[in-house]
Design a protein around this motif. Structure first.
Motif, PDB file in Angstrom:
ATOM      1  N   LEU A   1       0.833  -1.199   0.000  1.00  0.00           N
ATOM      2  CA  LEU A   1       0.000   0.000   0.000  1.00  0.00           C
ATOM      3  C   LEU A   1       0.866   1.248   0.000  1.00  0.00           C
ATOM      4  CD1 LEU A   1      -2.969  -0.654   2.399  1.00  0.00           C
ATOM      5  CD2 LEU A   1      -3.065  -0.030   0.022  1.00  0.00           C
ATOM      6  N   LEU A   2       1.918   1.192   0.819  1.00  0.00           N
ATOM      7  CA  LEU A   2       2.813   2.349   0.875  1.00  0.00           C
ATOM      8  C   LEU A   2       3.414   2.615  -0.498  1.00  0.00           C
ATOM      9  CD1 LEU A   2       5.078   2.410   4.027  1.00  0.00           C
ATOM     10  CD2 LEU A   2       3.358   4.021   3.332  1.00  0.00           C
ATOM     11  N   GLU A   3       3.858   1.527  -1.121  1.00  0.00           N
ATOM     12  CA  GLU A   3       4.486   1.676  -2.430  1.00  0.00           C
ATOM     13  C   GLU A   3       3.468   2.223  -3.426  1.00  0.00           C
ATOM     14  OE1 GLU A   3       6.641  -1.863  -3.237  1.00  0.00           O
ATOM     15  OE2 GLU A   3       7.368  -1.084  -5.158  1.00  0.00           O
TER      16      GLU A   3
ATOM     17  N   PHE B   1      -2.914   7.881  18.496  1.00  0.00           N
ATOM     18  CA  PHE B   1      -4.188   7.340  18.959  1.00  0.00           C
ATOM     19  C   PHE B   1      -5.395   8.026  18.351  1.00  0.00           C
ATOM     20  CE2 PHE B   1      -2.758  10.315  22.218  1.00  0.00           C
ATOM     21  CZ  PHE B   1      -3.845  11.158  22.301  1.00  0.00           C
ATOM     22  N   GLN B   2      -5.155   9.159  17.703  1.00  0.00           N
ATOM     23  CA  GLN B   2      -6.280   9.815  17.055  1.00  0.00           C
ATOM     24  C   GLN B   2      -6.538   9.157  15.711  1.00  0.00           C
ATOM     25  OE1 GLN B   2      -6.073  14.030  16.688  1.00  0.00           O
ATOM     26  NE2 GLN B   2      -5.426  14.260  18.808  1.00  0.00           N
ATOM     27  N   GLN B   3      -7.751   8.714  15.548  1.00  0.00           N
ATOM     28  CA  GLN B   3      -8.110   8.078  14.289  1.00  0.00           C
ATOM     29  C   GLN B   3      -8.020   9.111  13.155  1.00  0.00           C
ATOM     30  OE1 GLN B   3      -9.580   4.785  14.030  1.00  0.00           O
ATOM     31  NE2 GLN B   3      -9.484   5.013  11.826  1.00  0.00           N
ATOM     32  N   VAL B   4      -7.415   8.712  12.042  1.00  0.00           N
ATOM     33  CA  VAL B   4      -7.325   9.668  10.937  1.00  0.00           C
ATOM     34  C   VAL B   4      -8.445   9.412   9.948  1.00  0.00           C
ATOM     35  CG1 VAL B   4      -4.888  10.094  11.078  1.00  0.00           C
ATOM     36  CG2 VAL B   4      -5.703   8.157   9.775  1.00  0.00           C
ATOM     37  N   GLN B   5      -8.869  10.475   9.313  1.00  0.00           N
ATOM     38  CA  GLN B   5      -9.919  10.338   8.298  1.00  0.00           C
ATOM     39  C   GLN B   5      -9.310  10.321   6.899  1.00  0.00           C
ATOM     40  OE1 GLN B   5     -12.755   9.688   9.462  1.00  0.00           O
ATOM     41  NE2 GLN B   5     -12.221  10.251  11.556  1.00  0.00           N
ATOM     42  N   GLY B   6      -8.235  11.004   6.745  1.00  0.00           N
ATOM     43  CA  GLY B   6      -7.618  11.079   5.432  1.00  0.00           C
ATOM     44  C   GLY B   6      -6.284  11.764   5.567  1.00  0.00           C
ATOM     45  N   LEU B   7      -5.780  12.222   4.469  1.00  0.00           N
ATOM     46  CA  LEU B   7      -4.463  12.834   4.483  1.00  0.00           C
ATOM     47  C   LEU B   7      -4.450  14.082   5.367  1.00  0.00           C
ATOM     48  CD1 LEU B   7      -1.928  11.965   3.150  1.00  0.00           C
ATOM     49  CD2 LEU B   7      -2.415  13.471   1.242  1.00  0.00           C
ATOM     50  N   PHE B   8      -5.522  14.844   5.322  1.00  0.00           N
ATOM     51  CA  PHE B   8      -5.554  16.083   6.094  1.00  0.00           C
ATOM     52  C   PHE B   8      -6.510  15.975   7.282  1.00  0.00           C
ATOM     53  CE2 PHE B   8      -4.530  18.692   2.091  1.00  0.00           C
ATOM     54  CZ  PHE B   8      -3.223  18.298   2.206  1.00  0.00           C
TER      55      PHE B   8
ATOM     56  N   ASP C   1      -5.765   9.976  -0.383  1.00  0.00           N
ATOM     57  CA  ASP C   1      -6.507  10.454   0.777  1.00  0.00           C
ATOM     58  C   ASP C   1      -7.387   9.347   1.346  1.00  0.00           C
ATOM     59  OD1 ASP C   1      -7.222  12.523   2.524  1.00  0.00           O
ATOM     60  OD2 ASP C   1      -9.149  12.663   1.499  1.00  0.00           O
ATOM     61  N   SER C   2      -8.001   8.587   0.443  1.00  0.00           N
ATOM     62  CA  SER C   2      -8.909   7.553   0.954  1.00  0.00           C
ATOM     63  C   SER C   2      -8.141   6.307   1.401  1.00  0.00           C
ATOM     64  CB  SER C   2      -9.935   7.191  -0.117  1.00  0.00           C
ATOM     65  OG  SER C   2      -9.274   6.960  -1.320  1.00  0.00           O
ATOM     66  N   LEU C   3      -6.910   6.188   0.981  1.00  0.00           N
ATOM     67  CA  LEU C   3      -6.128   5.018   1.413  1.00  0.00           C
ATOM     68  C   LEU C   3      -5.539   5.207   2.813  1.00  0.00           C
ATOM     69  CD1 LEU C   3      -4.167   3.913  -1.751  1.00  0.00           C
ATOM     70  CD2 LEU C   3      -5.848   2.611  -0.499  1.00  0.00           C
ATOM     71  N   VAL C   4      -5.462   6.456   3.229  1.00  0.00           N
ATOM     72  CA  VAL C   4      -4.771   6.706   4.498  1.00  0.00           C
ATOM     73  C   VAL C   4      -5.419   6.000   5.687  1.00  0.00           C
ATOM     74  CG1 VAL C   4      -4.165   8.527   6.143  1.00  0.00           C
ATOM     75  CG2 VAL C   4      -3.662   8.814   3.743  1.00  0.00           C
ATOM     76  N   PRO C   5      -6.767   6.022   5.824  1.00  0.00           N
ATOM     77  CA  PRO C   5      -7.350   5.301   6.967  1.00  0.00           C
ATOM     78  C   PRO C   5      -6.999   3.821   6.977  1.00  0.00           C
ATOM     79  CG  PRO C   5      -8.973   6.731   5.979  1.00  0.00           C
ATOM     80  CD  PRO C   5      -7.791   6.757   5.079  1.00  0.00           C
ATOM     81  N   THR C   6      -6.951   3.209   5.796  1.00  0.00           N
ATOM     82  CA  THR C   6      -6.563   1.798   5.730  1.00  0.00           C
ATOM     83  C   THR C   6      -5.151   1.622   6.263  1.00  0.00           C
ATOM     84  OG1 THR C   6      -7.787   1.807   3.675  1.00  0.00           O
ATOM     85  CG2 THR C   6      -6.583  -0.191   4.228  1.00  0.00           C
TER      86      THR C   6
ATOM     87  N   LEU D   1       0.325   8.543  11.104  1.00  0.00           N
ATOM     88  CA  LEU D   1       0.394   7.191  11.683  1.00  0.00           C
ATOM     89  C   LEU D   1       1.055   7.185  13.054  1.00  0.00           C
ATOM     90  CD1 LEU D   1       1.401   4.929   8.679  1.00  0.00           C
ATOM     91  CD2 LEU D   1      -0.843   5.549   9.474  1.00  0.00           C
ATOM     92  N   PHE D   2       2.051   8.033  13.219  1.00  0.00           N
ATOM     93  CA  PHE D   2       2.831   7.956  14.450  1.00  0.00           C
ATOM     94  C   PHE D   2       2.729   9.272  15.217  1.00  0.00           C
ATOM     95  CE2 PHE D   2       4.901   5.249  11.297  1.00  0.00           C
ATOM     96  CZ  PHE D   2       4.794   4.029  11.931  1.00  0.00           C
TER      97      PHE D   2
END
Lengths: 841, 548
Positions: free
Chosen positions: A464-466, B527-534, A483-488, A542-543
């Motif tokens: 996914l990262l790649e 620990f904060q759930q992300v919704q997207g890139l921003f 943007d939509s891949l980030v939650p995954t 993520l971190f």
């Protein structure tokens, strides 16, 4: 002897009280003089009372030794054969019972051998019938139901006759005796036996019946358990139960109630405030944890560790923190589970509305079904542990399956082994489908399903990262998809933090190595592409970026610092890129408020680029700007007209990857936007670093630039205001308190700690060897004991000798007395005889 | 170049081949150059080997030397290479056989006079051919192909060796060395237009011979003098670069006993000046002084300064002669000043140089660039050395510490890891400066830092009245190592100095590697759930950048 002495101690203690008066007599006290006072030594024998002691010893000897001595010639022994006389375990009643029984037996044996007349005592279950008649409350263990429906004369007589039976019996006995028929009695007995047997049989069959029915009921229960929660269904089951051929409705009712699953008392419904409060507490705890990491402190001792490792543990670090089985609770008469469910459905509904027109009714009916399933699920939940959001996932899965039926995507996906495979799975699908595919891969390879799935999903993260990188490299970049891949990515990262961090680290390492190579060849490095910006943003998502040290975040921060210090700014695009990194950097340190020198350097360099005719005064430029001379007017806005038409706008991300050729006006606008962003960032920095002790020195170059070099007058009004704002913030007066070191603890004087040796006995030479010491100690003890024993024996012998002597003396005196008596009587006799003789004569 | 196409004079007494000129020269040998060009490489090789055999077998075929000489000027690389090989063998064996004229060479016209015997005439003629071959080879050292250059160089050096063994010019005072020939080589090695560093590195192996090195040094000095005089101050960067490459590749022996590696041994070697270290040093000194006398381009300036203290100063008879050069360099400013420090230090330490205002100058060298320079490591090492004396006044040390701390506010993390322990070391060495971090009985807050950054003179900077707030600031630096290093000043410093050697070499890339290779027991997660890139809250990024 010694032992005997020891045993006699309570007696001694009792005497102590009265000896206290004797103690007062100084003539009876012998004081043992002590040569030295030694601390810590207990003085037990400082005062002796020889008289008392001697008399005590003598008394004891008379009680024991003398007795033995006197009985030395005797061989008979007194034996106490009373039952349980010396047994403490037996209660007095039992003792009496046993003794009585023995006596009876003896009596019976003795008297009844030849006794023909006495009536035999009839028994029933070991009790004599007479007893039963007398004490009718002696009941059998399982005799509570058997009497039903048996209303024989005898039994009624037995139950209700009271004392009448005795009379009756004696009457019949008399009659029998009168008729002289012994047979009739025998018949009666047989009859009784037959009856009791029959009774027993009936009882057994009934018990079997009950058991059967119970089992059946159990199985039925299991089937219908799910319906129980509804009122209607419960009433149905009741009806069913009714229909069954049950002999006793009440019994069954009672049993049923006994077996009915007890609804566990749930916590009461939480009010909204409470829920909010709990959530806040959880966040507070996490936040406190984050702060601790930010300060770089070690984790406290009370680290949460799984108390118990299950054999099924996946070792994936997953902990079932709280028992998330749903408690059954009611709200407006309905089970509370639906609440969650409804929410989910609403969400799904929203999702599905975009893609398909599902009628709300159908959704509802579906949800009912789901409820049922959910309830079944709860009962199973007790058996196996499930993930926190498994319920969520499941329901989500169901909704997605519903959609999938329309989209005709396969349900199960194998986890891809290579990136090519992964890409092939996703190729030529719209982003929604791609997400669905990824979701399904995740679900069909959930680590709880098979052993190797963990590794597969870890790989999926890398792919996914790649893939994200590849999307970012596209022309134009697929930012929506990313943007939509980030939650995954976030979810996968939560599942496998270690693996995820390693993959991210690889990417960073690659990027830096590329930079290093370029630097070796060309000696100046270009800014990286959009890909790395996206990666840096994802890392921040993520971190936690506020940790004092973090295996991923710290290297990525160093990487950003590298970019800011090593990459020369040669084009307007580079300016945008640099500002973007500044933004990222600010975001990374926004929580921890850490100081970033590179940021200030870069921002002041950017401002410097906007100064039209520069003559460096009062400030120095740092490396990436100091070395370039020709590109330094990148941000000079040439025409004033353009600055009037400018409007504030945010930068689209694709600008990083490609800057389109633009007209002069647009370029000028872009320049102004860059300046605006730069000033905004400076403002943020100023707010953040205002409390640092050398804030003035840090912002000095920026202040000089803004106040005396920048052509602020030419800028649009918005920017002018911003400039003033920033300047105001920068001109905060610093406060300089002289530094003082923390106070050090005074170092204590060096002392020689004493060497502590265990002393086993005073006055003994300490042997080095412990074994030897112990041996010596034992030898010594033995010697002392021996001495003591000899002493005692000697005393005993003396005592005995004294006693013997006394005996002999007594005997002798007796004998003397007797002889004397004899002699005297004889003399009297003689005298009498002589007197008679004299008389005669 | 003029190759005289004259026939070789008939060698007297050689009657065996009476008809040699006409019958032995093949027709095409005299044909036009185009003809030779057309000839394939194989053909040329055949001709060349034939001519080699012919010339060596008898004197009557001597004219075939011309063929070889002509092919030396061919345009095809292979042919040229082959010709060089043949020439090398040909003249090599001729030299060995003593077929060349010895002594002062008369011109060719003179040799035709009858005062010489036929044999002598032949030898003189052959010597002239040899000379023209050498010239030709020297020209080939400027050929575009490196292979040609290399083999030309090797051939010339082979001739040098042979000639040194059997001198063609007899000196009365013995000890001959073919200086003229070597001069050709040196000229070829330092061309004015093109870069010859590769060839020079090839030449390195010959420089191991002490005699060759000696004469090369002398010739280089001569050459530089000539060329620069001709250039009349016009800059010749390429030439200077080449010269520097050659000059810097000379490694000097450190004592007399090491001089024992000669290309050619002579009878009473020890008396020869070539075997004396002092002479070597004198030549070395003259060469370097000659080189440094002229204005150097910036990059060469830096390069010279980098090697100056290690490979130049120790090998000079009088290092003091470099004082002027170094003081000028020290006053230039920037990186060059920093680099000059090292040389100056050696001179001050060992040669009694007194430099007024050294520390003042050093103080003014501290600017924000020191953290970004290539020579950072070297500079800090020297700075450490200069400030290691415990007899320095406290105000000076405090000023240095304060200035370094001020500069640290703009430094990258790798520089900070150097400078913070550095400052701490300074404070440890000079306990009287500890007031900078510990001033318990002080007046209350000040309104500004008493330290004056712009003051040139450290004694006027009022550093001792100040405190190291900068280090305090750096305690909140984003990099954990830096923050940790800066936190040292919170407690009173320990006695032991930090070891700088490890951090001095640290580059930003190495730092990154170090960070990324650190293993963590567990990775903490957001620990904060992300919704997207921003999608996160308090997102600075999202305020200024958008997806579309």
């Amino acid at each position: 002897m010694e032992k005997a002495k020891r045993q006699g101690r309570p007696a001694a203690a009792s005497t102590k009280a009265d000896t206290s008066t004797a103690q007062s007599n100084p003539f009876e006290v012998k004081v043992n003089k002590q040569k030295f006072q030694i601390l810590g030594r207990k003085t037990r024998h400082d005062v002796g009372r020889p008289g008392v002691m001697r008399s005590r010893a003598h008394k004891k000897r008379t009680q024991t030794l003398l007795k033995e001595f006197k009985e030395r010639g005797k061989s008979n022994v007194f034996k106490d054969k009373r039952i349980g006389e010396y047994d403490n375990k037996i209660s007095p009643e039992e003792k009496m019972m046993k003794r009585f029984a023995l006596e009876q037996q003896k009596k019976f044996e003795k008297e009844h051998i030849f006794n023909l007349n006495e009536e035999e005592d009839l028994t029933h279950y070991g009790h004599s019938l007479a007893d039963i008649e007398k004490l009718d409350d002696i009941v059998d263990s399982d005799s509570d139901t058997e009497e039903k429906g048996m209303l024989s004369e005898e039994l009624t007589a037995a139950h209700f006759g009271g004392g009448g039976l005795l009379r009756k019996k004696s009457l019949t006995g008399q009659q029998d005796e009168a008729s002289g028929q012994t047979k009739s009695r025998k018949e009666l007995i047989e009859e009784l036996i037959a009856k009791s047997k029959q009774e027993k049989r009936e009882r057994q069959t009934q018990r079997e019946n009950t058991q059967e029915l119970t089992e059946k009921l159990n199985s039925d229960w299991k089937e219908i358990q799910s319906f129980l929660l509804h009122r209607t269904s419960r009433s149905e089951t009741e009806k069913q139960v009714e229909e069954k051929p049950k002999p006793d409705e009440y019994d069954i009712m009672v049993r049923e109630l006994g077996f009915e699953m007890k609804v566990q008392p749930s916590n009461r419904m939480k009010t909204e405030e409470e829920v909010a409060k709990e959530e806040k507490e959880r966040l507070l705890k996490l936040e406190a944890d984050r702060l601790r990491r930010m300060r770089g402190e070690d984790e406290p001792e009370t680290k949460k560790t799984p108390k118990h490792m299950s054999a099924d543990d996946l070792a994936d670090g997953f902990l079932l923190d709280k028992d998330d089985r749903h408690f059954l609770s009611y709200k407006d008469g309905k089970p509370n589970i639906e609440d969650n469910e409804n929410e989910m459905n609403e969400k799904e509904g929203e999702e599905s509305e975009e893609e398909s027109d599902v009628e709300p009714e159908s959704v509802d009916s579906y949800s009912d079904c789901e409820d049922d399933m959910e309830e079944a699920h709860i009962s199973e939940a007790q058996e196996r542990q499930i993930k926190c959001n498994k319920n969520k996932l499941q329901t989500k899965a169901q909704s997605s399956i519903r959609e999938a039926a329309k989209l005709e995507l396969p349900y199960l996906f194998d986890a891809p082994d290579s990136f090519e495979q992964f890409k092939a799975l996703l190729s030529e699908k719209p982003i929604e489908e791609q997400l669905l595919v990824i979701e399904r891969i995740q679900k069909s390879n959930h680590p709880s399903l098979a052993v190797g799935n963990k590794a597969k999903l870890e790989k999926l993260f890398a792919f996914l990262l790649e893939y994200v990188g590849e999307l970012a490299c596209m022309e134009p970049p697929e930012l929506k998809a990313i943007d939509s891949l980030v939650p995954t990515l976030y979810n996968l990262c939560q599942m496998f933090p270690k693996a995820a961090s390693n993959h991210v680290k690889f990417i960073l390492q690659d990027a830096v190595h590329d930079l290093e190579k370029i630097q070796e060849v060309k000696s100046c490095m270009p800014f990286p592409g959009l890909k790395m910006f996206i990666y840096l943003k994802i890392i921040a998502a993520l971190f936690p970026t506020s940790d004092f040290w973090h295996p991923v975040v710290t290297p990525s921060v160093v990487y950003m610092s590298l970019l800011l210090t090593k990459c020369p700014v040669t084009t307007l695009q580079d300016v945008v890129k640099g500002l973007c990194i500044c933004c990222l950097f600010l975001e990374y340190v926004s929580l921890s408020q850490r100081f970033v020198p590179e940021l200030i350097n870069f921002l002041s360099g950017i401002l410097h680029m906007a100064v039209p005719n520069r003559k460096e005064q009062g400030y120095t430029l740092i490396y990436p700007f100091g070395s370039l001379k020709n590109q330094l007017d990148l941000l000079v806005v040439s025409e004033k007209a353009d600055s009037e038409t400018w409007q504030k706008q945010s930068f689209p991300l694709h600008m990083i990857s490609r800057l389109k050729e633009k007209s002069r006006t647009e370029m000028n606008h872009l320049r102004l936007s860059c300046l605006g962003l730069c000033l905004d960032l400076i403002k943020r920095c100023a707010a953040m670093y205002g409390s640092l002790p050398s804030f003035r020195e840090i912002v000095q170059p920026i202040e000089i630039l803004l106040s005396s070099h920048m052509p602020v007058k030419q800028y649009p009004k918005l920017l002018q205001e911003l400039c003033d704002d920033v300047l105001k913030q920068l001109k905060v007066k610093g406060q300089y308190c002289p530094l003082v070191c923390e106070k050090k603890k005074p170092v204590p004087l060096k002392l020689f700690t004493p060497k502590i040796v265990k002393v086993l006995e005073f006055g003994r030479k300490q042997e080095s060897n412990k074994k030897e010491q112990e041996r010596k100690r034992l030898i010594h003890k033995h010697k002392r004991e021996l001495k003591g024993a000899v002493h005692e024996i000697r005393k005993d012998n003396q005592f005995l000798a004294r006693m013997q002597l006394a005996e002999i003396m007594e005997r002798d005196s007796e004998r003397k007395r007797k002889v004397k008596q004899l002699f005297s009587s004889l003399a009297q006799q003689e005298g009498d005889w002589k007197a008679m003789k004299r008389k005669k004569f | 170049m003029s190759l005289g196409f004259r026939e070789a004079p008939r060698a007297g007494g050689d009657e065996r081949l009476p008809d040699w000129p006409a019958c032995l020269l093949p027709a095409h040998a005299y044909s036009t150059e185009e003809g030779i060009m057309a000839a394939s490489v194989a053909e040329a090789e055949a001709i060349l080997s034939a001519c080699l055999e012919a010339v060596l077998s008898s004197r009557s075929h001597a004219n075939r030397v011309f063929e070889a000489l002509e092919l030396l000027q061919s345009e095809q690389k292979e042919i040229v290479l082959c010709a060089i090989r043949i020439c090398s063998r040909l003249f090599g064996s001729l030299l060995e056989q003593g077929e060349l004229f010895v002594g002062k060479l008369p011109s060719e016209e003179e040799s035709l006079q009858e005062s010489y015997s036929a044999e002598e005439k032949y030898k003189i003629w052959m010597r002239h051919r040899y000379n023209s071959c050498n010239n030709c080879l020297a020209q080939l050292m400027g050929h575009q192909s490196f292979q040609v250059k290399e083999s030309a160089l090797c051939t010339l050096m082979k001739f040098v060796e042979l000639e040194a063994g059997r001198p063609l010019v007899k000196n009365e005072w013995s000890f001959n060395f073919p200086r003229e020939l070597l001069k050709l080589v040196v000229e070829g090695l330092i061309p004015v237009e093109e870069d010859s560093s590769l060839l020079i590195s090839r030449f390195q192996e010959y420089l191991d011979h002490d005699d060759v090195r000696f004469f090369v040094m002398k010739l280089v000095a001569e050459n530089i003098g000539n060329v620069m005089q001709k250039a009349k101050k016009a800059p010749l960067p390429v030439y200077q670069k080449n010269a520097f490459a050659l000059v810097s590749s000379i490694s000097m022996p450190s004592n007399d006993s090491e001089i024992n590696n000669f290309l050619v041994r002579h009878a009473n070697q020890e008396e020869w000046k070539v075997s004396k270290l002092k002479e070597h040093r004198a030549a070395f000194e003259r060469m370097w002084l000659g080189f440094l006398k002229h204005k150097l381009p910036g990059f060469l300036y830096r390069k010279v300064l980098v090697i100056l203290h290690e490979s130049i100063l120790p090998h000079m008879n009088e290092p003091v002669l470099l004082i002027d050069f170094l003081t000028v360099a020290y006053n230039v400013g920037g990186a060059i000043s920093l680099l000059a420090l090292n040389g100056l230090f050696v001179l001050m330490l060992h040669h009694n140089l007194e430099y007024p205002d050294f520390y003042k100058k050093l103080y003014s060298l501290l600017n924000p660039y020191i953290f970004y320079m290539k020579y950072r490591t070297r500079f800090f090492r020297l700075l450490d050395l200069f400030l290691s004396s415990s007899h320095l006044p406290a105000y000076l040390v405090a000023a240095f510490a304060k200035r370094l701390a001020r500069l640290a506010l703009t430094a990258p993390p790798d520089g900070l890891l150097i400078v913070i322990p550095f400052i701490c070391n300074l404070l440890r060495r000079h306990p009287s400066c500890k007031v900078l971090i510990h001033r318990p009985d002080s007046p209350a807050e000040m309104l500004e830092d008493p330290y004056v950054m712009d003051e040139e003179d450290p004694s006027e900077s009022r550093a001792l009245e100040s405190s190291l707030w900068e280090i305090k600031t750096l305690q909140s630096h984003y990099h954990p190592d830096v923050a940790k290093a800066a936190a040292v000043i919170n407690t009173s410093l320990c006695e032991m100095e930090d070891d700088l050697s490890e951090v001095l070499e640290l580059t930003a890339f190495e730092m990154f590697d170090r960070d990324i290779k650190k293993e963590a027991a567990d990775v903490s997660l957001e620990f904060q759930q992300v919704q997207g890139l921003f999608g996160k809250k308090d997102n600075v990024f999202a305020q200024y950048f958008t997806l579309e």
